[in-house]
Scaffold this active site. Structure first.
Site, PDB file in Angstrom:
ATOM      1  N   CYS A  64      25.866 -25.392 -22.699  1.00 26.65           N
ATOM      2  CA  CYS A  64      24.730 -25.371 -23.553  1.00 26.65           C
ATOM      3  C   CYS A  64      23.897 -26.682 -23.781  1.00 26.65           C
ATOM      4  O   CYS A  64      22.847 -26.860 -23.002  1.00 26.65           O
ATOM      5  CB  CYS A  64      25.107 -24.945 -25.130  1.00 26.65           C
ATOM      6  SG  CYS A  64      25.924 -23.156 -24.931  1.00 26.65           S
ATOM      7  N   ARG A  65      24.443 -27.509 -24.716  1.00 27.06           N
ATOM      8  CA  ARG A  65      23.701 -28.764 -24.955  1.00 27.06           C
ATOM      9  C   ARG A  65      23.708 -29.783 -24.063  1.00 27.06           C
ATOM     10  O   ARG A  65      22.462 -29.941 -23.507  1.00 27.06           O
ATOM     11  CB  ARG A  65      24.205 -29.483 -26.308  1.00 27.06           C
ATOM     12  CG  ARG A  65      24.185 -28.411 -27.379  1.00 27.06           C
ATOM     13  CD  ARG A  65      24.857 -29.010 -28.592  1.00 27.06           C
ATOM     14  NE  ARG A  65      26.307 -28.835 -28.247  1.00 27.06           N
ATOM     15  CZ  ARG A  65      27.338 -29.418 -29.272  1.00 27.06           C
ATOM     16  NH1 ARG A  65      26.908 -30.071 -30.203  1.00 27.06           N
ATOM     17  NH2 ARG A  65      28.375 -29.313 -29.007  1.00 27.06           N
ATOM     18  N   SER A  66      24.736 -30.063 -23.214  1.00 28.04           N
ATOM     19  CA  SER A  66      24.831 -31.290 -22.371  1.00 28.04           C
ATOM     20  C   SER A  66      23.826 -30.725 -21.113  1.00 28.04           C
ATOM     21  O   SER A  66      23.039 -31.594 -20.377  1.00 28.04           O
ATOM     22  CB  SER A  66      26.115 -31.838 -21.950  1.00 28.04           C
ATOM     23  OG  SER A  66      26.997 -30.493 -21.446  1.00 28.04           O
ATOM     24  N   ASP A  87      24.856 -27.302 -32.172  1.00 29.17           N
ATOM     25  CA  ASP A  87      25.578 -26.334 -30.891  1.00 29.17           C
ATOM     26  C   ASP A  87      24.991 -24.954 -31.310  1.00 29.17           C
ATOM     27  O   ASP A  87      25.226 -24.421 -32.114  1.00 29.17           O
ATOM     28  CB  ASP A  87      26.880 -26.310 -31.091  1.00 29.17           C
ATOM     29  CG  ASP A  87      27.696 -25.691 -29.901  1.00 29.17           C
ATOM     30  OD1 ASP A  87      27.163 -25.050 -29.222  1.00 29.17           O
ATOM     31  OD2 ASP A  87      28.913 -25.718 -29.761  1.00 29.17           O
ATOM     32  N   CYS A  94      28.995 -32.706 -24.056  1.00 29.39           N
ATOM     33  CA  CYS A  94      29.238 -31.691 -25.240  1.00 29.39           C
ATOM     34  C   CYS A  94      30.390 -31.105 -25.011  1.00 29.39           C
ATOM     35  O   CYS A  94      31.410 -31.794 -24.382  1.00 29.39           O
ATOM     36  CB  CYS A  94      27.917 -30.790 -25.163  1.00 29.39           C
ATOM     37  SG  CYS A  94      28.071 -29.479 -24.031  1.00 29.39           S
ATOM     38  N   ASN A 126      30.346 -28.014 -21.806  1.00 31.63           N
ATOM     39  CA  ASN A 126      29.079 -28.285 -20.622  1.00 31.63           C
ATOM     40  C   ASN A 126      28.404 -27.054 -20.237  1.00 31.63           C
ATOM     41  O   ASN A 126      28.213 -27.038 -18.993  1.00 31.63           O
ATOM     42  CB  ASN A 126      30.002 -28.775 -19.794  1.00 31.63           C
ATOM     43  CG  ASN A 126      28.906 -29.607 -18.583  1.00 31.63           C
ATOM     44  OD1 ASN A 126      29.243 -29.665 -17.276  1.00 31.63           O
ATOM     45  ND2 ASN A 126      27.567 -30.381 -18.894  1.00 31.63           N
TER      46      ASN A 126
END
Length: 158
Positions: free
Chosen positions: A16-18, A126, A11, A14
């Site tokens: 939140c999402r990933s 996001d 993401c 690095n």
């Protein structure tokens, strides 16, 4: 000799999402008995060395997973040789990865939700500027994608 399965989730920062996708995929591969090297990275360097966002850690913890020890890093050209799959969480990061990808890269490149029926081409939104609820939605999306990717890789390994 077959190359070991390895998946890198990417993401922007690095945090939140990933890392949530990494955690969800670790859980999915454990459930399915898959031996996969798993990591996450960001396309931006703002958070290098930082732990995931506190809201990401909270939603992972609510789902029985501790990601407090994860640390942000930046994706590199080398990752396209070290991982069999590089998985972007949204279109902007996918485009960034396409530009970064060396011509002799061996990694497959895709969006996470490309592995979910009827969600192909969709991005994981996001949650960074959102609320705790947005992180819950992100967790649901990355969990769905992680499960579908694990099943896809399990099927390919047969």
């Amino acid at each position: 000799m077959a190359r070991k399965l390895s998946v890198l989730f990417v993401c922007m920062g690095n945090i939140c999402r990933s890392p949530l996708a990494e955690a969800a995929f670790r859980a999915a591969t454990a459930r399915h008995g898959l031996d996969v090297h798993i990591d996450s990275a960001g396309t931006g360097n703002w958070h290098v060395g930082d732990p995931p966002d506190r809201r990401a850690r909270a939603v992972a913890r609510q789902n029985g997973i501790d990601i407090d020890h994860y640390r942000a890093r930046v994706v590199t050209e080398r990752d396209f040789h070290e991982f069999s799959h590089v998985i972007a969480l949204d279109h902007a990061n996918l485009e960034h990865l396409k530009r970064l990808r060396p011509e002799d890269a061996t990694a497959e490149l895709a969006l996470l939700l490309d592995h979910v029926a009827q969600r192909e081409g969709q991005a994981v939104v996001d949650p960074y500027y959102g609320t705790a609820h947005d992180f819950t939605v992100t967790w649901r999306d990355v969990s769905e994608g992680a499960e579908a990717l694990a099943l896809h890789l399990k099927q390919k390994a047969r």
